[in-house]
Design a protein around this motif. Structure first.
Motif, PDB file in Angstrom:
ATOM      1  N   GLY A   1       0.673  -1.108  -0.065  1.00 62.96           N
ATOM      2  CA  GLY A   1       0.081   0.104  -0.113  1.00 62.96           C
ATOM      3  C   GLY A   1       0.848   1.329   0.072  1.00 62.96           C
ATOM      4  O   GLY A   1       0.509   2.408  -0.708  1.00 62.96           O
ATOM      5  N   ILE A   2       1.953   1.381   0.835  1.00 64.57           N
ATOM      6  CA  ILE A   2       2.849   2.606   0.830  1.00 64.57           C
ATOM      7  C   ILE A   2       3.455   2.592  -0.744  1.00 64.57           C
ATOM      8  O   ILE A   2       3.524   3.872  -1.085  1.00 64.57           O
ATOM      9  CB  ILE A   2       3.887   2.342   1.977  1.00 64.57           C
TER      10      ILE A   2
ATOM     11  N   VAL B   1      -6.039   1.095  -2.168  1.00 64.82           N
ATOM     12  CA  VAL B   1      -5.469   2.033  -1.294  1.00 64.82           C
ATOM     13  C   VAL B   1      -6.556   3.396  -1.521  1.00 64.82           C
ATOM     14  O   VAL B   1      -6.696   3.796  -2.771  1.00 64.82           O
ATOM     15  CB  VAL B   1      -3.976   2.816  -1.428  1.00 64.82           C
ATOM     16  N   LEU B   2      -7.006   3.942  -0.439  1.00 66.42           N
ATOM     17  CA  LEU B   2      -7.750   5.199  -0.619  1.00 66.42           C
ATOM     18  C   LEU B   2      -7.009   6.352  -0.072  1.00 66.42           C
ATOM     19  O   LEU B   2      -6.569   6.397   0.984  1.00 66.42           O
ATOM     20  CB  LEU B   2      -9.169   5.206   0.270  1.00 66.42           C
ATOM     21  N   GLN B   3      -6.656   7.188  -0.949  1.00 68.52           N
ATOM     22  CA  GLN B   3      -5.723   8.354  -0.376  1.00 68.52           C
ATOM     23  C   GLN B   3      -6.537   9.567  -0.052  1.00 68.52           C
ATOM     24  O   GLN B   3      -7.401   9.987  -1.068  1.00 68.52           O
ATOM     25  CB  GLN B   3      -4.932   8.613  -1.736  1.00 68.52           C
ATOM     26  N   TYR B   4      -6.222   9.983   0.941  1.00 66.13           N
ATOM     27  CA  TYR B   4      -7.003  11.297   1.258  1.00 66.13           C
ATOM     28  C   TYR B   4      -5.868  12.267   1.974  1.00 66.13           C
ATOM     29  O   TYR B   4      -5.393  11.948   3.083  1.00 66.13           O
ATOM     30  CB  TYR B   4      -8.291  10.997   2.226  1.00 66.13           C
ATOM     31  N   GLY B   5      -5.601  13.232   1.256  1.00 64.05           N
ATOM     32  CA  GLY B   5      -4.388  14.219   1.717  1.00 64.05           C
ATOM     33  C   GLY B   5      -3.146  13.356   1.842  1.00 64.05           C
ATOM     34  O   GLY B   5      -2.669  12.796   1.051  1.00 64.05           O
TER      35      GLY B   5
ATOM     36  N   ILE C   1      -5.896   4.970   3.407  1.00 64.01           N
ATOM     37  CA  ILE C   1      -6.543   3.591   4.244  1.00 64.01           C
ATOM     38  C   ILE C   1      -6.129   2.533   3.118  1.00 64.01           C
ATOM     39  O   ILE C   1      -6.486   2.316   1.850  1.00 64.01           O
ATOM     40  CB  ILE C   1      -8.018   3.860   3.994  1.00 64.01           C
ATOM     41  N   ILE C   2      -5.260   1.654   3.831  1.00 61.38           N
ATOM     42  CA  ILE C   2      -4.799   0.345   2.851  1.00 61.38           C
ATOM     43  C   ILE C   2      -5.852  -0.712   3.309  1.00 61.38           C
ATOM     44  O   ILE C   2      -6.058  -1.319   4.429  1.00 61.38           O
ATOM     45  CB  ILE C   2      -3.479  -0.105   3.180  1.00 61.38           C
ATOM     46  N   VAL C   3      -6.634  -1.150   2.420  1.00 53.46           N
ATOM     47  CA  VAL C   3      -7.624  -2.191   2.470  1.00 53.46           C
ATOM     48  C   VAL C   3      -7.088  -3.549   1.585  1.00 53.46           C
ATOM     49  O   VAL C   3      -7.122  -3.508   0.536  1.00 53.46           O
ATOM     50  CB  VAL C   3      -9.144  -1.931   1.808  1.00 53.46           C
TER      51      VAL C   3
END
Length: 178
Positions: free
Chosen positions: A18-19, A143-147, A151-153
């Protein structure tokens, strides 16, 4: 499907994936941008080499090619060291994230048309879709990127009737409505 309910804790491999996918996406500038970036690196290397040659000629040094070769080796060593440090930092971050996830128990996520709601033992958050900048897909995670956050699902926690690509399409569809 109106909503997707998930419960998960991250493994080190999932956190690392995810990273990496979010970092690569953030640094992605398209096909032309990558070639321009490579071109800038080559021009910089040639410029440093030319500067070494000019300095060696100014001081009547007999072999400017050796200086140029040394500069290129030095630049390559710097790039290699930088890359190894990045790999080490990524592994350390993934390990911390996985340990945190294991220590504090699973996170429950509910994704629906209004956004993503997260609940864990340390708190809860409700993220509307307009706050989520990107939905990124990797082999084993979404991965949901916010700012600056993500969030790694893990795909392993998806309901059996929902495939990873369908999940990502559904998230993109909900995100597109805002």
């Amino acid at each position: 499907m109106n909503k997707v309910e998930l419960s998960f804790s991250l493994t080190k491999d999932e956190a690392r994936e995810g990273i990496i996918v979010s970092t690569r996406q953030r640094n992605r500038t398209g096909f032309l941008g990558r070639w321009l970036g490579l071109g800038k690196q080559i021009v910089l290397g040639l410029g440093l080499s030319l500067a070494a040659v000019l300095v060696s000629q100014a001081f009547d040094h007999p072999d400017p090619v050796a200086e140029m070769f040394s500069m290129m080796l030095g630049a390559s060593a710097i790039m290699l060291i930088w890359q190894l440090k990045w790999i080490k930092a990524t592994r350390a971050s993934a390990e911390e994230l996985a340990d945190f996830s294991t220590t504090h128990g699973p996170t429950t996520a509910v994704c629906d048309a209004s956004g993503v709601e997260l609940v864990s033992s340390i708190g809860q958050a409700k993220l509307p879709w307009f706050a989520i900048a990107q939905v990124l897909t990797a082999k084993n995670v979404t991965v949901l990127q916010y700012g600056a956050q993500k969030i790694i699902v893990p795909h392993r926690c998806l309901p059996s009737e929902l495939q990873p690509l369908e999940f990502d399409r559904l998230l993109e569809e909900w995100k597109g409505r805002t």
